[in-house]
Scaffold this active site. Structure first.
Site, PDB file in Angstrom:
ATOM      1  N   ASP A  68       4.317 -14.469  -2.708  1.00  0.00           N
ATOM      2  CA  ASP A  68       3.064 -15.090  -2.262  1.00  0.00           C
ATOM      3  C   ASP A  68       2.693 -16.318  -3.093  1.00  0.00           C
ATOM      4  OD1 ASP A  68       2.741 -13.194  -0.312  1.00  0.00           O
ATOM      5  OD2 ASP A  68       1.146 -12.072  -1.306  1.00  0.00           O
TER       6      ASP A  68
ATOM      7  N   ASP B 213      -2.090   1.348  -5.976  1.00  0.00           N
ATOM      8  CA  ASP B 213      -1.116   2.384  -6.334  1.00  0.00           C
ATOM      9  C   ASP B 213      -1.773   3.763  -6.442  1.00  0.00           C
ATOM     10  OD1 ASP B 213      -2.565   1.534  -8.534  1.00  0.00           O
ATOM     11  OD2 ASP B 213      -0.835   1.096  -9.787  1.00  0.00           O
TER      12      ASP B 213
END
Length: 496
Positions: free
Chosen positions: A93, A241
């Site tokens: 990105d 996560d």
């Protein structure tokens, strides 16, 4: 007198919460000592049989990693695994010149016959979670290994982790982080101390009893089916996560933690980088508590004890709020103690909570001994390391409390990645890093004022009471002064 009682009540509640957390850590220590050397009888794939070797996709989510991309790609290309059952996705990105450098190195790796793809998005929607989700759409692998840009897995890493997916209910295999620049500075040693406690005591202690643990964002492998079954990656918290980990385990997927498999990584070497990382982790923890608390409490498949450990796990970062309030209120409490004689018995009871510090001291000693070895000399070194860690951790308590409050109250903020440096020994090698945040936070001024506040606390010890002072809190205030001074001066001068 009303104000005094409010102070006493808040102070007492915070001490009780810290004590509860300490008892949970002690329980994890008992689990750790009981199970860490237990023989592992897990079923494993037989890699001597080519038919049992599954297809693996490696995902490398990166964003403006100019200084470490070459090192990362060179290392990943050395992983030993059949090339016909491996693909690598560079989920890039980036918005800077690292894009061209990455493309150049990817082309060189492709020429070696390795299936590696450079995947670019037009926007950063969902940040890291969004990049992982996008890559998953194209992933050919049954299992998804994930590495952040500063991680350097060893050549046999896939051979040490993938076999544990033989059991169909294993959703994640997580490995232990190690630190390539642990001894670079006081700051890196403090961070290593904190992370080592998590990756030994906490992960083993929870996993050994079937309590929920978390994928740590990197250096682990997911079963792709598990990701989809749990609802895929979501970018509504700063710790995607933990979010996916809890959703998966609430769906009865099992996680396997491998303490014996180390994955080396680089620790932040300057305090601005450490601050941004701490802020993201602590705010994300609070966000996930708010997101998951009802699901955990109402779950019919999770045991009561596991629920308690889940809630305390998600409230880990919130302990900083308790520590901060205890610290700030400890000076008024010093005056209250010496002004109101009828409260003497209360303060005798409160002194019992020094046991919390003793519990942490004992728990972390076992972690330290596991890494550095035991013995008289090592124990004295540990004493210094423990009090340095404890002091600086308290020095971060204002910064982390702000993060926690933002998380609990739902204030949204951008995912701020931690700048990487590719530094092991050069003490000023960080200075020209273009990603360093140049301007310190306004919170730094408050940290400087708090350092002065605890000097007043130490002075107060000599003037309260009628018998030459009250020095019971003096060591606590000294540690707070050291911690806040360290964080303040490091943040102002930005030196590693």
């Amino acid at each position: 007198m009303v104000l005094e009682y409010i102070i006493i009540i808040v102070y007492t509640i915070c001490l009780l919460l810290i004590f509860m957390y300490a008892l949970a850590q002690l329980n994890l220590l008992f689990n750790y000592l009981r199970f860490r050397n237990k023989e592992d009888h897990s079923l494993k794939f037989d890699f001597n049989n080519p038919d049992e070797i599954p297809f693996v996709t490696i995902q490398l989510p990166v964003y403006n990693e100019l200084y470490v991309m070459k090192r990362l790609l060179k290392n990943i290309a050395k992983l030993e695994y059949p090339l016909n059952k491996l693909e690598i996705q560079v989920l890039d990105d980036s918005t800077d010149e690292s894009v061209a450098i990455t493309a150049k190195h990817i082309k060189k790796i492709q020429e070696k016959g390795i299936d590696i793809q450079h995947i670019r998005r037009t926007n950063r929607k969902g940040f890291k979670a969004g990049a992982l989700k996008e890559g998953l759409k194209m992933a050919k692998g049954e299992f998804i290994a994930i590495f952040d840009a500063d991680f350097l897995p060893k050549k046999d890493w896939l051979h040490q982790t993938i076999p544990y997916f033989k059991e169909d209910n294993i959703g994640v295999v997580q490995t232990r982080w190690s630190h390539i620049n642990r001894n670079y500075s006081t700051l890196t040693r403090i961070q290593a101390f904190m992370l080592d406690a998590h990756f030994t005591l906490e992960q083993v202690g929870r996993n050994s009893k079937g309590h929920f643990i978390n994928f740590n964002g990197t250096a682990g492998v997911w079963r792709k089916k598990c990701i989809y079954d749990a609802g895929n990656w979501q970018g509504d918290t700063l710790t995607e996560d933990i979010d996916l980990s809890y959703r998966a385990q609430l769906k009865n997927w099992k996680f396997k933690y491998l303490e014996h498999v180390e994955t080396p990584a680089e620790l932040p070497v300057i305090i601005s980088a450490a601050r941004s990382q701490q802020f993201r982790w602590n705010k994300g923890g609070a966000e996930n508590f708010q997101k998951m608390v009802r699901k955990i409490i109402t779950s019919k498949t999770v045991s009561f004890k596991t629920k308690i450990h889940c809630l305390l796990h998600l409230l880990n970062s919130s302990m900083f709020t308790c520590i901060f309030l205890v610290a700030v209120l400890s000076i008024p409490m010093l005056y209250i103690k010496n002004e109101y004689a009828h409260l003497k018995n209360y303060f005798y009871v409160m002194s019992f909570f020094v046991l919390s510090s003793i519990i942490f001291f004992v728990c972390y000693w076992h972690m330290y001994k596991n890494i550095y070895g035991g013995g008289f000399v090592k124990f004295f070194k540990y004493i210094g390391a423990f009090f340095t860690f404890f002091s600086v951790a308290m020095g971060f308590s204002l910064h982390n409390t702000i993060a926690v409050l933002e998380g609990h109250f739902g204030k949204k903020s951008e995912f701020v990645r931690t700048p990487k440096f590719n530094i092991k020994t050069i003490k000023d090698g960080w200075k020209n890093n273009k990603y360093i945040k140049k301007k310190p936070s306004v919170h730094v001024i408050l940290e400087g004022l708090l350092a002065g506040y605890f000097v007043f606390g130490m002075y107060s010890a000599s003037i309260v009471g009628n018998q030459g002072g009250d020095y019971g809190l003096f060591p606590f205030h000294l540690m707070l002064f050291i911690g806040f001074s360290y964080v303040f001066f490091k943040s102002i001068f930005s030196k590693a």
